[in-house]
Design an enzyme around this catalytic site. Structure first.
Site, PDB file in Angstrom:
ATOM      1  CG  HIS A   1       5.735   9.800   5.485  1.00  0.00           C
ATOM      2  ND1 HIS A   1       4.638  10.659   5.861  1.00  0.00           N
ATOM      3  CD2 HIS A   1       5.733   8.463   6.420  1.00  0.00           C
ATOM      4  CE1 HIS A   1       3.837  10.107   6.715  1.00  0.00           C
ATOM      5  NE2 HIS A   1       4.414   8.636   7.062  1.00  0.00           N
TER       6      HIS A   1
ATOM      7  CD  GLU B   1       3.432   1.895   9.578  1.00  0.00           C
ATOM      8  OE1 GLU B   1       4.307   2.630   9.666  1.00  0.00           O
ATOM      9  OE2 GLU B   1       2.795   1.921   8.328  1.00  0.00           O
TER      10      GLU B   1
ATOM     11  CG  ASP C   1       3.890   5.566  12.314  1.00  0.00           C
ATOM     12  OD1 ASP C   1       3.768   6.902  12.773  1.00  0.00           O
ATOM     13  OD2 ASP C   1       4.289   5.729  11.031  1.00  0.00           O
TER      14      ASP C   1
END
Length: 262
Positions: free
Chosen positions: A50, A156, A182
């Site tokens: 990310h 996650e 998450d």
């Protein structure tokens, strides 16, 4: 060619479950990453998944970590959260010199075994040989990175939680790393940190810690601040990451602006 001394020592501490504290970097900004590496964190994690960087930024960031560690006379190492459980993405991060790789979205023991295979050279895995910058740190022998470069599975998702005991037991996997945002969504949260699922979230953390302990492996977790990181260490986590440069830059700028205007 001599081996870099920080990576084997980092691996030793990690496998001994000594407390480790890291910092999270998302910006493609080698100058700021270099300064962060001087502070004294055990590791700086660059986010390939990310983060706001491509391969060039990842490479420059890992070089900046090593340069900052030397300038600060500290043992900080650079690690990477991979873009995916993919041999190309992971191979690039490791060839660039990452001392550990955090693999996202590991849902099963099969995913964890694939992560190990992607990160290790034969006979342990299937990583292609082309270490490029990594050979400056670890030499050309495949035995050294197979021994000293760590592989962590991110827990996650709901499936990852359901299979965490089997994941933790995978040979060659060095530890578990919790992505709390998450994970909370996987438990039914409307947004990360949703208090409506706080009991389920806390129970999930305890289950993941127990799975790591049963397998004799370190368990890490992402945190938003030093205060929360300290709380997690006190709760029995082995590795905590303080996140991260983008958010903290905005927070400190906002705080200074508020001080002036107030």
């Amino acid at each position: 060619m001599p081996e870099h001394t920080a990576s084997p020592e980092f691996a030793r501490k990690f496998r001994a479950r000594e407390p480790l504290v890291g910092y999270w970097v998302m910006l493609d900004s080698p100058a700021s990453t270099e300064r962060l590496a001087r502070v004294g964190y055990d590791y700086i994690c660059l986010d390939q998944q990310h983060g706001l960087m491509g391969y060039d930024g990842l490479l420059r960031g890992l070089m900046a970590v090593d340069a900052g560690a030397r300038l600060g006379d500290v043992d900080t190492v650079g690690i990477v959260r991979a873009a995916a459980n993919d041999i190309t993405w992971m191979g690039q991060a490791l060839d660039a010199g990452a001392s550990a790789i955090i693999v996202p979205l590991v849902d099963s023991a099969a995913d964890a075994r694939l992560a190990v295979q992607n990160a290790k050279y034969p006979p342990m895995g299937r990583r292609s040989f082309g270490p490029m910058r990594a050979q400056l740190r670890l030499g050309r022998s495949t035995e050294v990175p197979n021994r000293d470069v760590l592989v962590l599975a991110m827990i996650e998702t709901a499936d990852g939680l359901a299979n965490v005991e089997e994941i933790a037991a995978v040979e060659g996997l060095d530890g578990l790393y919790i992505g709390p945002s998450d994970l909370s969504l996987g438990l039914g949260a409307v947004f990360p940190g949703d208090p409506a699922i706080s009991d389920e979230f806390d129970a999930a953390l305890e289950r993941i810690k127990a799975a790591g302990r049963a397998a004799g492996k370190s368990v890490g977790i992402h945190t938003p601040s030093g205060d929360v990181a300290a709380k997690r260490l006190a709760e029995g986590f082995d590795v905590v990451t303080v996140a991260g440069d983008v958010v903290h830059l905005e927070e400190i700028a906002t705080a200074h602006l508020r001080s002036v205007r107030d």
